[in-house]
Design a protein around this motif. Sequence first.
Motif, PDB file in Angstrom:
ATOM      1  N   VAL A   1      63.502  23.829  53.270  1.00 36.28           N
ATOM      2  CA  VAL A   1      63.654  22.430  53.683  1.00 36.28           C
ATOM      3  C   VAL A   1      62.349  21.617  53.603  1.00 36.28           C
ATOM      4  CG1 VAL A   1      63.327  22.761  56.188  1.00 36.28           C
ATOM      5  CG2 VAL A   1      64.862  20.972  55.348  1.00 36.28           C
ATOM      6  N   ASP A   2      61.216  22.231  53.883  1.00 38.18           N
ATOM      7  CA  ASP A   2      59.952  21.472  53.853  1.00 38.18           C
ATOM      8  C   ASP A   2      59.607  20.984  52.443  1.00 38.18           C
ATOM      9  OD1 ASP A   2      59.587  21.574  56.536  1.00 38.18           O
ATOM     10  OD2 ASP A   2      58.364  23.390  56.493  1.00 38.18           O
ATOM     11  N   ASN A   3      60.130  21.648  51.415  1.00 33.90           N
ATOM     12  CA  ASN A   3      59.890  21.193  50.036  1.00 33.90           C
ATOM     13  C   ASN A   3      60.454  19.793  49.786  1.00 33.90           C
ATOM     14  OD1 ASN A   3      58.799  23.693  49.426  1.00 33.90           O
ATOM     15  ND2 ASN A   3      60.758  24.519  48.719  1.00 33.90           N
ATOM     16  N   LEU A   4      61.436  19.404  50.588  1.00 30.43           N
ATOM     17  CA  LEU A   4      62.073  18.095  50.372  1.00 30.43           C
ATOM     18  C   LEU A   4      61.101  16.937  50.588  1.00 30.43           C
ATOM     19  CD1 LEU A   4      65.565  18.557  52.109  1.00 30.43           C
ATOM     20  CD2 LEU A   4      65.051  18.679  49.667  1.00 30.43           C
ATOM     21  N   SER A   5      59.986  17.204  51.241  1.00 27.90           N
ATOM     22  CA  SER A   5      59.035  16.123  51.543  1.00 27.90           C
ATOM     23  C   SER A   5      58.460  15.490  50.264  1.00 27.90           C
ATOM     24  CB  SER A   5      57.905  16.634  52.436  1.00 27.90           C
ATOM     25  OG  SER A   5      57.214  17.648  51.748  1.00 27.90           O
ATOM     26  N   VAL A   6      58.528  16.192  49.131  1.00 28.68           N
ATOM     27  CA  VAL A   6      57.981  15.612  47.890  1.00 28.68           C
ATOM     28  C   VAL A   6      59.022  14.789  47.120  1.00 28.68           C
ATOM     29  CG1 VAL A   6      56.351  17.532  47.631  1.00 28.68           C
ATOM     30  CG2 VAL A   6      58.503  17.586  46.348  1.00 28.68           C
ATOM     31  N   VAL A   7      60.279  14.812  47.587  1.00 27.97           N
ATOM     32  CA  VAL A   7      61.337  14.086  46.874  1.00 27.97           C
ATOM     33  C   VAL A   7      61.351  12.626  47.327  1.00 27.97           C
ATOM     34  CG1 VAL A   7      63.829  13.966  46.424  1.00 27.97           C
ATOM     35  CG2 VAL A   7      62.736  16.186  46.751  1.00 27.97           C
ATOM     36  N   ASP A   8      61.406  11.717  46.353  1.00 29.32           N
ATOM     37  CA  ASP A   8      61.536  10.302  46.680  1.00 29.32           C
ATOM     38  C   ASP A   8      63.035  10.005  46.859  1.00 29.32           C
ATOM     39  OD1 ASP A   8      61.616   7.622  46.898  1.00 29.32           O
ATOM     40  OD2 ASP A   8      60.738   7.178  44.932  1.00 29.32           O
ATOM     41  N   PHE A   9      63.443   9.771  48.093  1.00 25.40           N
ATOM     42  CA  PHE A   9      64.868   9.562  48.369  1.00 25.40           C
ATOM     43  C   PHE A   9      65.282   8.097  48.263  1.00 25.40           C
ATOM     44  CE2 PHE A   9      64.516  13.793  50.242  1.00 25.40           C
ATOM     45  CZ  PHE A   9      65.701  14.369  49.817  1.00 25.40           C
ATOM     46  N   SER A  10      64.339   7.216  47.932  1.00 25.06           N
ATOM     47  CA  SER A  10      64.659   5.790  48.013  1.00 25.06           C
ATOM     48  C   SER A  10      65.778   5.387  47.055  1.00 25.06           C
ATOM     49  CB  SER A  10      63.411   4.947  47.786  1.00 25.06           C
ATOM     50  OG  SER A  10      62.865   5.254  46.524  1.00 25.06           O
ATOM     51  N   ASP A  11      65.942   6.122  45.969  1.00 25.04           N
ATOM     52  CA  ASP A  11      66.994   5.778  45.018  1.00 25.04           C
ATOM     53  C   ASP A  11      68.075   6.867  44.937  1.00 25.04           C
ATOM     54  OD1 ASP A  11      67.836   3.673  43.520  1.00 25.04           O
ATOM     55  OD2 ASP A  11      67.086   4.514  41.618  1.00 25.04           O
ATOM     56  N   ARG A  12      68.160   7.666  45.978  1.00 23.80           N
ATOM     57  CA  ARG A  12      69.130   8.776  45.957  1.00 23.80           C
ATOM     58  C   ARG A  12      70.073   8.675  47.150  1.00 23.80           C
ATOM     59  NH1 ARG A  12      64.455  11.410  43.669  1.00 23.80           N
ATOM     60  NH2 ARG A  12      65.143  12.623  41.870  1.00 23.80           N
ATOM     61  N   LYS A  13      71.296   9.166  46.960  1.00 17.93           N
ATOM     62  CA  LYS A  13      72.245   9.274  48.071  1.00 17.93           C
ATOM     63  C   LYS A  13      72.412  10.755  48.400  1.00 17.93           C
ATOM     64  CE  LYS A  13      73.773   4.918  48.132  1.00 17.93           C
ATOM     65  NZ  LYS A  13      74.998   4.247  48.426  1.00 17.93           N
ATOM     66  N   VAL A  14      72.520  11.056  49.687  1.00 11.22           N
ATOM     67  CA  VAL A  14      72.648  12.449  50.124  1.00 11.22           C
ATOM     68  C   VAL A  14      73.848  12.581  51.056  1.00 11.22           C
ATOM     69  CG1 VAL A  14      71.495  14.398  51.235  1.00 11.22           C
ATOM     70  CG2 VAL A  14      70.122  12.631  50.127  1.00 11.22           C
TER      71      VAL A  14
END
Length: 167
Positions: free
Chosen positions: A70-83
């Motif tokens: 889960v900590d790896n997610l910190s490098v993902v830019d979520f601004s243009d993604r839906k989860v």
Amino acid sequence: MEAIGLFYGSTHGMTEKAAMKIKKALGGTIVDVYDLKNASIEDIQKYNNLIFGTSAWGIGEMQDDWELFVDNLSVVDFSDRKVALYGLGDQMEYPESFVDGLGTLYCRLPDKSRVVGSWPVEGYNYYFSLAEKDGAFVGLVLDDHNQADLSEKRIAEWVKQLKKEFK
Ligand SMILES: Cc1cc2nc3c(=O)[nH]c(=O)nc-3n(C[C@H](O)[C@H](O)[C@H](O)COP(=O)(O)O)c2cc1C
């Protein structure tokens, strides 16, 4: 709708089974399914539509592979993604921590503003769940120990919602 990356962590295969049903309900080819233990952060970054699935373990714990990843997610830019999130649990055996893994996964997401696919709490029997927020679950909740007969219908409903909410 753009392609969807579905990433699950599963110990005894129940969250994996749900992943396959969700893929089928969404129309098969549009969904790439990954067992998190074989997935990389680059795999996640390929998709603007993401589904994350986890079961619940211990006190508020996600399935082990999510705990490690889960900590790896910190490098993902979520601004243009839906989860969208889904969780497996057992409301009879663990009514005081029902689907807590789902709640913990939500809490650990670096950007919660992109989360879609919340789910009503009605129809389940439990005392407490970390996955409950503002009167709804933060994602689809499945209990294949006690309500396996309802899972197909719940998945179909949730997928209908995702088709509207995903990019
Ligand atoms: C040791 C243990 C602890 C568990 N803790 C919880 C829990 O706190 N809350 C819950 O809802 N389910 C709990 N469960 C139930 C699992 O989340 C459930 O069996 C789930 O379907 C397993 O999915 P998987 O095979 O994909 O990992 C627990 C199960 C075991 C064996």
